[in-house]
Design an enzyme around this catalytic site. Structure first.
Site, PDB file in Angstrom:
ATOM      1  N   LYS A 107       3.057   0.894   1.698  1.00 60.79           N
ATOM      2  CA  LYS A 107       2.805   0.401   0.336  1.00 60.79           C
ATOM      3  C   LYS A 107       4.147   0.153  -0.327  1.00 60.79           C
ATOM      4  O   LYS A 107       5.144   0.807   0.012  1.00 60.79           O
ATOM      5  CB  LYS A 107       2.023   1.449  -0.466  1.00 60.79           C
ATOM      6  CG  LYS A 107       1.306   0.877  -1.656  1.00 60.79           C
ATOM      7  CD  LYS A 107       0.056   0.143  -1.190  1.00 60.79           C
ATOM      8  CE  LYS A 107      -0.881  -0.223  -2.295  1.00 60.79           C
ATOM      9  NZ  LYS A 107      -2.228  -0.436  -1.756  1.00 60.79           N
TER      10      LYS A 107
HETATM   11  N1  GLU Z   1      -3.418  -3.876  -1.560  1.00 60.92           N
HETATM   12  C1  GLU Z   1      -4.606  -3.927  -0.797  1.00 60.92           C
HETATM   13  C2  GLU Z   1      -5.090  -2.543  -0.427  1.00 60.92           C
HETATM   14  O1  GLU Z   1      -4.809  -1.581  -1.113  1.00 60.92           O
HETATM   15  C3  GLU Z   1      -4.497  -4.878   0.386  1.00 60.92           C
HETATM   16  C4  GLU Z   1      -3.444  -4.553   1.393  1.00 60.92           C
HETATM   17  C5  GLU Z   1      -3.219  -5.641   2.429  1.00 60.92           C
HETATM   18  O2  GLU Z   1      -3.924  -6.623   2.422  1.00 60.92           O
HETATM   19  O3  GLU Z   1      -2.312  -5.452   3.238  1.00 60.92           O
HETATM   20  O4  GLU Z   1      -5.830  -2.352   0.511  1.00 60.92           O
END
Ligand code: GLU
Length: 416
Positions: free
Chosen positions: A108
């Site tokens: 993240k």
């Molecule tokens: N931000 C989204 C999540 O928390 C998508 C992450 C992504 O597509 O890599 O799952």
């Protein structure tokens, strides 16, 4: 960020992990490895603002576990972003990608900023500045960022452009891009759509007839507004929604198409005239069949958990229910479909986008939606069955399935 239970969000996520680790009888070494991130970086991003002043923003990228494939996870622009929050969200991505069985690890990123106070020009500089600071630890086979709260396809386009300047044209460096720049059909609405596919399947288990159901959605960003649209399409009556400015309620049901138009014109839904006005806190405590928290973490906590009246809670946001609230809801027999399955539609279609980019090939929307539905429905079914067989909550069952897959991959690599 400290959530309202006064527990740091990462500690909360680690405690959820521990519960599943106890069930699996995991060794201390394995727990240590899986609880803590593989790599975290903090960067400074100095930007010249439109008024000529310099401002330095703090950015982070945490790569939690890469046993199952390249790291994967979104980038958040929000004033609450700090290393603790990013750590927790990175770990959730590890379990999310594992539980839906796509070949990624978990990561993240985030930048501490208030995007509402930034101009388009400043946002572009921030997005490109962030990517230029992390480009050495990301890559299409290393770590693939995506949108998260307050970031979107345009931000991804800027980041891809910045990365490509140094490394050559690289579509697969980020997912969630605009269609015109290698994005996938269906990615933008994938999280909300996936969430409703899960609800459709789960409604059979919890005796809810969607066409006669009522639902409340906290948060009207990309995930919440799409979930509202698809819930309405399934025949559910959406009786309450909210955004950062406030909540609205109409027990006859809100017209979501009209509401989406209203938001486009007014920038908020909180002033929508055909509804009663409430606070976000009040909205969560109203009677309904399905409650979908689709905003920030920690909104259902020890204080309001005893007053929740929904029959089913579906975590479209990441970590909206704290571990203390989870326990209270379990005692009150209110099932919670956990984030790592309920909101996995986004990363599933991100996976499809990555595959399409690597093959230089495009799938149409029907194919994407068909594949998303199949994958997310099966993952939910596996969790539900495992929870039933082992007398676990859906959350612990999901963690157990995810952890088992990561442990297996880690062992096969010879790391533990
Ligand atoms: N931000 C989204 C999540 O928390 C998508 C992450 C992504 O597509 O890599 O799952």
């Amino acid at each position: 960020m400290a959530i309202q239970d006064k527990v740091k969000i990462n500690e909360n996520t680690q405690l959820l992990f521990e519960k599943a680790a106890d069930f699996l009888n995991l060794s201390e070494e394995a727990r240590f490895l899986l609880k803590n991130p593989y790599r975290e970086i903090s960067v400074q991003i100095p930007i010249k603002l439109d008024n000529g002043q310099f401002k330095v923003f703090n950015g982070y990228r945490v790569q939690h576990n890469g046993s199952r494939g390249p790291y994967k996870g979104g980038i958040r622009f929000h004033p609450s972003v700090d290393i603790d929050e990013v750590r927790a969200l990175a770990a959730l991505m590890t379990w999310k990608t594992a539980v839906v069985n796509i070949p990624f690890g978990g990561a993240k990123g985030g930048v501490n900023c208030d995007p509402k106070k930034l101009s388009i020009n400043e946002l572009e500089k921030l997005s490109k500045g962030y990517m230029s600071k992390i480009d050495l630890v990301v890559g299409p086979y290393r770590d693939i960022p995506a949108p998260d709260m307050n970031t979107n396809a345009q931000v991804m386009a800027w980041m891809m452009t910045e990365y490509s300047k140094k490394h050559g044209h690289t579509l697969a460096i980020v997912t969630g891009k605009p269609i015109a720049l290698g994005g996938s059909y269906g990615r933008e609405e994938a999280t909300g759509r996936g969430c409703v596919y899960v609800i459709k399947e789960a409604s059979k288990d919890f005796g809810i007839d969607l066409t006669k159901s009522t639902c409340i959605i906290q948060g009207f960003g990309n995930v919440g507004s799409n979930a509202a649209k698809f819930m309405e399409e399934e025949g559910s009556k959406v009786i309450g929604v909210s955004d950062v400015q406030g909540a609205i309620y109409n027990k006859q049901g809100l017209d979501i198409k009209e509401l989406l138009k209203y938001r486009e014109e007014h920038g908020t839904i909180s002033t929508y005239p055909k509804a009663e006005k409430l606070t976000n806190e009040e909205l969560l405590e109203l009677e309904c069949d399905i409650l979908i928290p689709a905003a920030l973490e920690g909104v259902i906590y020890y204080d309001n958990a005893p007053r929740i009246k929904a029959k089913l809670i579906v975590e479209a946001a990441n970590a909206p229910v704290t571990i203390r609230a989870d326990k209270i809801l379990e005692e009150r027999k209110i099932p919670v479909i956990p984030d790592i399955i309920a909101n996995a539609g986004g990363v599933i279609v991100s996976y499809f986008e990555w595959v399409q980019n690597l093959q230089q090939f495009t799938w149409d929307l029907d194919e994407i939606n068909f594949k998303l539905k199949k994958k997310i429905t099966k993952s939910y079914r596996d969790i539900y069955n495992y929870a039933k067989e082992n007398n676990l909550s859906l959350r612990t069952a999901a963690f157990v399935i995810g952890i088992q897959r990561v442990v297996e991959a880690t062992k096969l690599r010879g790391w533990i």
